[in-house]
Scaffold this motif. Structure first.
Motif, short mmCIF file in Angstrom:
data_model
loop_
_atom_site.label_atom_id
_atom_site.label_comp_id
_atom_site.label_asym_id
_atom_site.label_seq_id
_atom_site.Cartn_x
_atom_site.Cartn_y
_atom_site.Cartn_z
N VAL A 150 0.87 -1.18 0.00
CA VAL A 150 0.00 0.00 0.00
C VAL A 150 0.90 1.22 0.00
CG1 VAL A 150 -1.74 1.30 1.29
CG2 VAL A 150 -1.83 -1.21 1.23
N ALA A 151 0.83 2.02 -1.05
CA ALA A 151 1.68 3.21 -1.16
C ALA A 151 1.07 4.42 -0.48
CB ALA A 151 1.96 3.53 -2.62
N THR A 152 -0.26 4.54 -0.59
CA THR A 152 -0.94 5.73 -0.07
C THR A 152 -2.28 5.35 0.54
OG1 THR A 152 -2.15 6.21 -2.12
CG2 THR A 152 0.05 7.16 -1.91
N VAL A 153 -2.74 6.23 1.42
CA VAL A 153 -4.10 6.13 1.97
C VAL A 153 -4.72 7.52 1.91
CG1 VAL A 153 -5.50 5.73 4.03
CG2 VAL A 153 -3.61 4.18 3.48
N GLN A 154 -5.89 7.61 1.30
CA GLN A 154 -6.61 8.88 1.33
C GLN A 154 -7.51 8.92 2.55
OE1 GLN A 154 -8.38 11.19 -1.58
NE2 GLN A 154 -7.08 10.56 -3.28
N ALA A 155 -7.54 10.08 3.20
CA ALA A 155 -8.40 10.28 4.36
C ALA A 155 -8.81 11.74 4.40
CB ALA A 155 -7.67 9.90 5.65
N GLU A 156 -10.02 11.99 4.83
CA GLU A 156 -10.43 13.38 5.04
C GLU A 156 -9.68 13.90 6.26
OE1 GLU A 156 -14.31 16.31 5.52
OE2 GLU A 156 -14.60 14.17 5.11
N LEU A 157 -8.97 15.00 6.09
CA LEU A 157 -8.17 15.55 7.18
C LEU A 157 -8.15 17.06 7.07
CD1 LEU A 157 -6.22 15.17 9.59
CD2 LEU A 157 -4.36 15.02 7.92
N SER A 158 -8.64 17.71 8.10
CA SER A 158 -8.62 19.17 8.15
C SER A 158 -8.90 19.57 9.59
CB SER A 158 -9.71 19.76 7.24
OG SER A 158 -11.00 19.54 7.79
N LEU A 159 -8.91 20.85 9.84
CA LEU A 159 -9.19 21.33 11.19
C LEU A 159 -10.62 21.04 11.63
CD1 LEU A 159 -7.19 24.66 11.15
CD2 LEU A 159 -6.92 22.80 12.83
N TRP A 160 -11.48 20.66 10.70
CA TRP A 160 -12.81 20.26 11.17
C TRP A 160 -13.09 18.77 10.96
CZ3 TRP A 160 -17.69 22.57 8.40
CH2 TRP A 160 -17.78 22.12 7.10
N THR A 161 -12.05 18.01 10.57
CA THR A 161 -12.14 16.55 10.51
C THR A 161 -10.78 16.00 10.92
OG1 THR A 161 -13.74 16.69 8.69
CG2 THR A 161 -12.68 14.57 9.05
N ARG A 162 -10.64 15.71 12.21
CA ARG A 162 -9.32 15.40 12.76
C ARG A 162 -9.19 13.95 13.22
NH1 ARG A 162 -9.02 20.65 16.72
NH2 ARG A 162 -10.98 21.38 15.80
N GLU A 163 -10.16 13.11 12.93
CA GLU A 163 -10.14 11.75 13.45
C GLU A 163 -8.89 10.97 13.03
OE1 GLU A 163 -14.45 13.01 13.15
OE2 GLU A 163 -12.64 13.20 11.93
N ALA A 164 -8.37 11.26 11.85
CA ALA A 164 -7.22 10.50 11.34
C ALA A 164 -5.96 10.71 12.18
CB ALA A 164 -6.93 10.89 9.89
N THR A 165 -5.91 11.78 12.97
CA THR A 165 -4.70 12.05 13.75
C THR A 165 -4.50 11.04 14.88
OG1 THR A 165 -5.87 13.57 15.23
CG2 THR A 165 -4.84 14.52 13.27
N ALA A 166 -5.56 10.36 15.30
CA ALA A 166 -5.48 9.48 16.46
C ALA A 166 -4.72 8.19 16.16
CB ALA A 166 -6.88 9.15 16.98
N GLU A 167 -5.10 7.49 15.10
CA GLU A 167 -4.50 6.19 14.81
C GLU A 167 -3.90 6.10 13.42
OE1 GLU A 167 -5.65 1.42 15.15
OE2 GLU A 167 -7.26 2.90 14.95
N LEU A 168 -4.60 6.63 12.43
CA LEU A 168 -4.16 6.46 11.05
C LEU A 168 -2.83 7.14 10.78
CD1 LEU A 168 -4.90 5.37 8.22
CD2 LEU A 168 -5.87 7.63 7.73
N LEU A 169 -2.65 8.38 11.20
CA LEU A 169 -1.40 9.08 10.90
C LEU A 169 -0.19 8.43 11.56
CD1 LEU A 169 -2.28 12.90 10.84
CD2 LEU A 169 -2.34 11.20 9.01
#
Length: 295
Positions: A150-169
């Motif tokens: 897997v080279a890349t993962v797309q995720a919604e990430l912004s100051l109003w969608t921060r869920e990815a910072t917990a585990e995915l990043l």
């Protein structure tokens, strides 16, 4: 996506969009991300037209796994669909390969190993250089990795969608997987484009987005106020501040802001030179969560 699909359909101007894509390449913003379902198909055709004489300058990415139905999108991860989809995308994009081929969404009715195996066939056939996933869990990434890297993962990430910072990043950083952050400007909200919910154009997808509904929109203005405070410190725009925050989440994070206007493109690219201080990041990280479901 927004050049052909979902956002402000009355404002479509293919010639202007081609000019934006050409300017992006001139500025070194060479990741061009599209999907077969945008339009459907018309966005890939637009990108193919824009890159016809400069394909070598672009890192070209597209996606498969969604099919446009009469009322809504449906998922299709069947291997036979994937095999047909890559060939159709290449025809529309006027190229013999894409640099990144992505699974737009996992189909719950098809084992991921089967879908990913069909995508791996595209790499072996020279139709794609590498593969990516979109909107997936860490466990789904591990499943795909057991079949093909897997080279890349797309995720919604912004100051109003921060869920990815917990585990995915953290996980992707450890695994050497790039994160393509889509909607890094909160679907335009964090750029301050709209003063009220009524400013969203008729026919625009955001008209039905929960966060753009009137009461939620008004509540979310408090978040935007915080972004503006940091922007004023640096003499930059709220959009550049929001993009700088995404870039600060890790060297493996690549935001893909969309626009149909050269002036906004140039402002977005300039955000790469913004360096937020620890105090700036503390202010931004402390902003309230967006009100309304993510959609």
């Amino acid at each position: 996506m927004g050049m052909s699909y979902a956002y402000d359909p009355g404002g479509r101007d293919d010639d202007a969009s081609v000019a934006v894509l050409h300017r992006a390449l001139d500025l070194g913003a060479d990741l061009i991300d599209t999907a077969d379902v945008y339009g459907p198909h018309t966005n890939e055709e637009l990108v193919g037209r824009a890159l016809a004489d400069r394909r070598e300058k672009a890192f070209l990415a597209t996606k498969a796994g969604f099919v446009a139905g009469e009322t809504r999108l449906r998922r299709d991860g069947r291997p036979e669909h994937i095999r047909a989809a890559i060939d159709a995308s290449l025809r529309r994009l006027r190229t013999d390969h894409v640099d990144l081929y992505q699974l737009h969404r996992v189909d719950p009715d098809v084992p991921l190993e089967e879908t990913w195996g069909a995508m791996a066939e595209a790499v072996r056939a020279g139709k794609a250089r590498m593969l990516g996933l979109s909107e997936v869990t860490v466990e789904q990434i591990r499943t795909a990795q057991s079949v093909h890297p897997v080279a890349t993962v797309q995720a919604e990430l912004s100051l109003w969608t921060r869920e990815a910072t917990a585990e995915l990043l953290p996980f992707t950083a450890r695994e050497g997987i790039a994160v393509i952050a889509y909607s890094p400007l909160g679907r335009g909200f964090l750029a301050g484009r709209f003063g009220s919910a009524q400013d969203v154009p008729d026919g625009d997808y955001r008209r039905i987005n929960p966060r753009f509904q009137e009461k939620n929109f008004e509540a979310n203005l408090h978040l935007l106020d915080g972004v503006r405070i940091v922007a004023q410190r640096h003499g930059i725009t709220p959009a550049q501040t929001a993009l700088a925050w995404v870039l600060a989440q890790g060297g493996h994070v690549v935001p893909i802001p969309g626009t149909k206007h050269v002036r906004y493109l140039e402002g977005n690219v300039a955000a790469a030179d913004v360096r937020l201080s620890a105090d700036d990041l503390a202010v931004l990280d402390g902003l309230p969560a967006a009100v309304g479901a993510r959609q």
